[in-house]
Design a protein around this motif. Structure first.
Motif, PDB file in Angstrom:
ATOM      1  N   SER A 231       0.833  -1.203   0.000  1.00  0.00           N
ATOM      2  CA  SER A 231       0.000   0.000   0.000  1.00  0.00           C
ATOM      3  C   SER A 231       0.865   1.249   0.000  1.00  0.00           C
ATOM      4  O   SER A 231       1.984   1.254   0.518  1.00  0.00           O
ATOM      5  N   ASP A 232       0.330   2.306  -0.589  1.00  0.00           N
ATOM      6  CA  ASP A 232       0.993   3.612  -0.604  1.00  0.00           C
ATOM      7  C   ASP A 232      -0.102   4.666  -0.532  1.00  0.00           C
ATOM      8  O   ASP A 232      -0.932   4.771  -1.445  1.00  0.00           O
ATOM      9  N   SER A 233      -0.127   5.419   0.566  1.00  0.00           N
ATOM     10  CA  SER A 233      -1.200   6.389   0.785  1.00  0.00           C
ATOM     11  C   SER A 233      -1.204   7.497  -0.259  1.00  0.00           C
ATOM     12  O   SER A 233      -2.216   8.162  -0.461  1.00  0.00           O
ATOM     13  N   ARG A 234      -0.083   7.730  -0.943  1.00  0.00           N
ATOM     14  CA  ARG A 234      -0.007   8.802  -1.945  1.00  0.00           C
ATOM     15  C   ARG A 234      -0.687   8.414  -3.250  1.00  0.00           C
ATOM     16  O   ARG A 234      -1.068   9.280  -4.029  1.00  0.00           O
ATOM     17  N   GLY A 235      -0.815   7.132  -3.515  1.00  0.00           N
ATOM     18  CA  GLY A 235      -1.403   6.686  -4.772  1.00  0.00           C
ATOM     19  C   GLY A 235      -0.392   6.697  -5.892  1.00  0.00           C
ATOM     20  O   GLY A 235       0.554   7.485  -5.906  1.00  0.00           O
ATOM     21  N   ARG A 241      -3.859   2.579  -4.852  1.00  0.00           N
ATOM     22  CA  ARG A 241      -3.311   2.800  -3.514  1.00  0.00           C
ATOM     23  C   ARG A 241      -2.934   1.497  -2.809  1.00  0.00           C
ATOM     24  O   ARG A 241      -2.086   1.499  -1.929  1.00  0.00           O
ATOM     25  N   LYS A 263      -8.219   1.477  -5.452  1.00  0.00           N
ATOM     26  CA  LYS A 263      -7.856   2.892  -5.454  1.00  0.00           C
ATOM     27  C   LYS A 263      -8.191   3.590  -4.151  1.00  0.00           C
ATOM     28  O   LYS A 263      -7.892   4.777  -3.990  1.00  0.00           O
ATOM     29  N   GLU A 264      -8.801   2.873  -3.230  1.00  0.00           N
ATOM     30  CA  GLU A 264      -9.093   3.392  -1.905  1.00  0.00           C
ATOM     31  C   GLU A 264      -8.466   2.461  -0.888  1.00  0.00           C
ATOM     32  O   GLU A 264      -8.539   1.238  -1.027  1.00  0.00           O
ATOM     33  N   ARG A 265      -7.846   3.010   0.146  1.00  0.00           N
ATOM     34  CA  ARG A 265      -7.136   2.176   1.117  1.00  0.00           C
ATOM     35  C   ARG A 265      -8.089   1.283   1.902  1.00  0.00           C
ATOM     36  O   ARG A 265      -7.746   0.170   2.271  1.00  0.00           O
TER      37      ARG A 265
END
Length: 284
Positions: A231-235, A241, A263-265
């Motif tokens: 996961s990467d919160s920045r997208g 994400r 595309k959503e955490r």
């Protein structure tokens, strides 16, 4: 929750754990996301084509199975995508096959702008410091409570701590710590953000950073029961994400792999539906 916070301030957290263990009521409870049925597992099936229902949970099949029943594609809420694959091992270890999925999924997380955001990092640092200060204060109270218990032994000096109480042992030194709780072994390295959890049944490895985390799980045994998320919160440039997979299959294969992109955490329902598709095909 920011993944970095979970791996920071190891010593205060461990001392609080010791204090909880020293209390007679309430007792310490450790919970996982596995159900009893998940833990029992079973004999995994050998299949030659995928079962691809029109819907599974929040997922809807897109078209029909392709490649002779070896691939099915699903869409989910907010642009989520899941592709279900039947993969022949052809003598390869499943770990090598799964590395290919990891590489392909990780490519979806690429960002053209890798420069850190100074304001974001500063806010992150302030939040981490505030949580660390609060944890330290709680730890001091917890350590005093634990020390008062007759069946608890605590030896702490600076950034070193050694805690012993019934069923729990903790050894912390600087940024690293080892924890044993019954049959569960935990290794944590605050400097690298890596946490390893090992039991008789399963191994979990967490590698956390300021923006996200990589989590890998593997059930022990000859069969393949593995999962991986990144996961990467920045997208990413494509808006993803979280990516990952759920893989399962008998020794020697074939294995069924659900490759997941969201595309959503917070899309647990997508991952649960993908896992259900794998279970439908080969079992638990």
């Amino acid at each position: 929750m920011r993944p970095t916070v979970a791996t920071r301030s190891i010593l205060p957290l461990l001392l609080m754990t010791a204090a909880l263990g020293a209390c007679k009521e309430p007792s310490v409870r450790i919970s996982t996301t596995h159900t009893d049925d998940d833990d029992k597992g079973g004999v995994l099936k050998v299949i030659d084509a995928l079962q691809c229902p029109q819907t599974q949970g929040v997922l809807t099949r897109k078209g029909s199975a392709i490649a002779g029943g070896a691939v099915c594609t699903y869409t989910g809420p907010k642009g989520a995508e899941v592709s279900l694959h039947l993969v022949m091992l052809d003598g390869q270890p499943s770990s090598e096959v799964l590395k290919t999925f990891e590489r392909q999924l990780a490519e979806n997380m690429a960002r053209s702008d890798n420069a850190p955001d100074a304001d974001e990092q500063a806010a992150e640092a302030r939040a981490i410091q505030a949580e660390a200060n609060a944890a330290q204060a709680k730890a001091e109270d917890a350590a005093a409570t634990a020390a008062a218990a007759s069946d608890v032994a605590i030896d702490a000096n600076g950034d070193r701590a050694r805690v012993r109480l019934p069923g729990i042992s903790i050894d912390a030194q600087g940024d690293s710590a080892r924890v044993r709780i019954g049959g569960l072994n935990i290794r944590a390295d605050d400097s690298s953000g890596v946490v390893d959890l090992r039991s008789d049944d399963e191994t979990v490895r967490i590698n956390a950073s300021s923006n996200g985390a990589e989590v890998r799980t593997r059930r022990n045994g000859d069969a393949t029961r593995s999962s991986w998320t990144f996961s990467d919160s920045r997208g990413s440039d494509q808006g993803w994400r979280v990516v990952g997979y759920e893989a399962r299959g008998p020794m020697g294969g074939p294995i069924v792999v659900a490759a997941i992109r969201v595309k959503e955490r917070e899309q647990d329902a997508v991952f649960e539906a993908a896992k259900a598709l794998v279970t439908l095909n080969v079992g638990r």
